[in-house]
Design a protein around this motif. Structure first.
Motif, short mmCIF file in Angstrom:
data_model
loop_
_atom_site.label_atom_id
_atom_site.label_comp_id
_atom_site.label_asym_id
_atom_site.label_seq_id
_atom_site.Cartn_x
_atom_site.Cartn_y
_atom_site.Cartn_z
N ILE A 264 1.49 -7.04 -0.50
CA ILE A 264 1.26 -5.78 -2.03
C ILE A 264 2.11 -5.89 -3.29
O ILE A 264 2.42 -5.65 -3.74
N CYS A 324 -7.35 -3.75 0.72
CA CYS A 324 -5.79 -4.20 -0.30
C CYS A 324 -6.34 -5.75 -0.11
O CYS A 324 -6.16 -6.48 -1.59
N ARG A 354 -2.90 -0.62 -2.74
CA ARG A 354 -1.64 -0.78 -1.91
C ARG A 354 -0.34 0.82 -2.87
O ARG A 354 0.84 0.74 -1.31
N SER A 430 -1.92 -10.71 3.95
CA SER A 430 -2.06 -8.98 4.07
C SER A 430 -2.76 -8.77 5.35
O SER A 430 -3.32 -7.31 5.80
#
Length: 451
Positions: A264, A324, A354, A430
């Protein structure tokens, strides 16, 4: 709290604001902009090396004394940076500025956490997170504006009045709290310093060029930090007590959470490059899209506490972690001719997601840490945070390099294909945080969300 938030903003901003000022500074010093990158590196290295010792200093000499000293060093170094006449002088002063920053933010966070009731930590720590989201986004354009209209030296001069005001406020507001006295772990400090130094240099080098030197430094840094952890576990008076790593919530926040933060946190690095170098947008055009990202960050700040109290940390980190990843993946689909409204909407959603993920991870880390162990946990968390930020930029840069060869294999062609490939890579990275969140007990973070 506003004082610590402002100090954190100043510290992070000074790590990114010089990026757009380097060409002007290079002309002043009679060198190249690339050669002046060492000024940014020196500041970040000083932060990484000295942050682990900040909690010990606060316990030994008192939080107010260390915080005030840190602000004074940072402010004086800022004024002197503005007066620098050569590259060696500038680099030395940036190291001094980094020394101040290394004590300023971690000690400020520690004071806030030690004096905030546990059921108010979500709101407090969420407020402390926004500089980490905001400063990397606004640093380069603000630096460019100041350089163009006032000259690069004013980037540092603006810190002086702010620093003086912060110093006076700190003398009045910061309590002079001390922790238990213990001997300083010189061996642990030396091992940590060498490990962090080698790892950060290696990561930074690898972000520019992948070769044996960069990989060797990364491996050497990781090996030294492994030795450091073995020493810290055996030492009767460790520089940092690793006991917090035995707490599931803290461990998840610094392991899988680091993967989420790396992915992020790479957005402010990748986005302007993709839009300018990849799509050919001007700086102003690209900057307008950055505003959409920041708008999402800020909007979420008012909602974080209610969302966490309603759904709990585990559910939020899992579901929002998927959001995300999806929002990062969506950015790989945009191009130079994508409708501006669509791009802004995607960036706004990414900003929302984020911001929630950063805040959830930062509050979870300290949910189950005893107040007596808060100092060591804070030092450990901030050290990992610093290394994670460097690793995130490196992973993003390496993904762009890989995109030169692999973008076509995943169906990406045309302008900015290498940067769009990097967003896919960050989306996959992520998801590592989501896997870690799934392993959390359902009651993780409940001490912060009940009552």
């Amino acid at each position: 709290m506003w004082l610590v938030t402002g100090a954190l903003f100043m510290e992070i901003l000074d790590g990114t604001i010089l990026t757009t000022a380097l060409p002007s500074m290079a002309r002043t010093f009679g060198t190249s902009a690339v050669a002046l990158d060492i000024g940014i590196s020196a500041y970040m290295l000083a932060l990484g090396v000295l942050i682990p010792a900040s909690s010990w200093l606060a316990d030994r000499f008192g939080s107010r004394r260390i915080f005030v000293t840190a602000i004074a060093i940072f402010t004086v170094a800022s004024a002197l940076c503005g007066q620098a006449q050569s590259v060696p002088e500038f680099v030395a002063l940036r190291v001094l500025q980094g020394i101040g920053g290394a004590m300023m933010t971690p000690v400020g966070r520690l004071v806030v956490m030690r004096h905030t009731p546990r059921d108010q930590l979500i709101a407090t720590l969420s407020a402390l997170i926004w500089p980490a989201l905001f400063a990397p986004v606004v640093g380069p354009p603000v630096g460019g504006f100041i350089t163009e209209h006032l000259g690069w030296r004013w980037i540092f001069y603006f810190n002086v009045p702010l620093g003086v005001l912060a110093l006076l406020a700190a003398l009045w507001l910061i309590p002079d709290v001390r922790g238990p006295r213990r001997r300083f772990d010189w061996t642990g400090f030396a091992l940590t310093a060498v490990g962090v130094f080698a790892l950060q240099i290696g990561l930074e080098h690898s972000a520019r060029r992948i070769d044996a030197l960069g990989l060797g430094l990364v491996c050497a840094g990781l090996a030294m930090l492994t030795i450091t952890m073995a020493h810290l576990r055996r030492s009767p008076n460790p520089l940092l007590d690793l006991g917090a790593l035995k707490i599931p919530s803290f461990r998840a926040a610094v392991s899988g959470g680091s993967l989420s933060r790396m992915a992020i946190g790479a957005v402010p690095f990748l986005l302007p490059l993709m839009m300018q170098a990849g799509f050919g947008y001007g700086a102003v055009h690209a900057g307008l899209f950055v505003v959409a990202l920041f708008s999402g960050d800020i909007t979420m700040k008012a909602l974080v506490e209610r969302i966490l109290r309603r759904f709990g940390h585990r559910n939020v980190l899992t579901i929002n972690g998927v959001i995300c990843a999806a929002s990062l993946l969506s950015l790989s689909a945009i191009g130079p001719h994508s409708p501006a409204v669509l791009v802004a909407a995607l960036l706004f959603v990414n900003g929302l997601a984020r911001s929630l993920q950063f805040s959830s991870l930062s509050t979870l880390a300290f949910a189950d840490v005893d107040r007596t162990a808060m100092g060591d946990a804070n030092g450990l968390f901030n050290t990992i945070l610093q290394l994670g930020a460097a690793a995130g930029v490196t992973a993003a840069a390496m993904s762009v390099h890989a995109g030169d060869a692999l973008a076509g294999a995943v169906g990406l062609n045309g302008q900015g294909a290498d940067y769009r490939f990097a967003f896919i890579a960050m989306a996959v990275l992520s998801l590592g945080g989501v896997i870690s969140a799934l392993k959390l007990p359902h009651e993780a973070g409940r001490t912060l969300t009940t009552g």
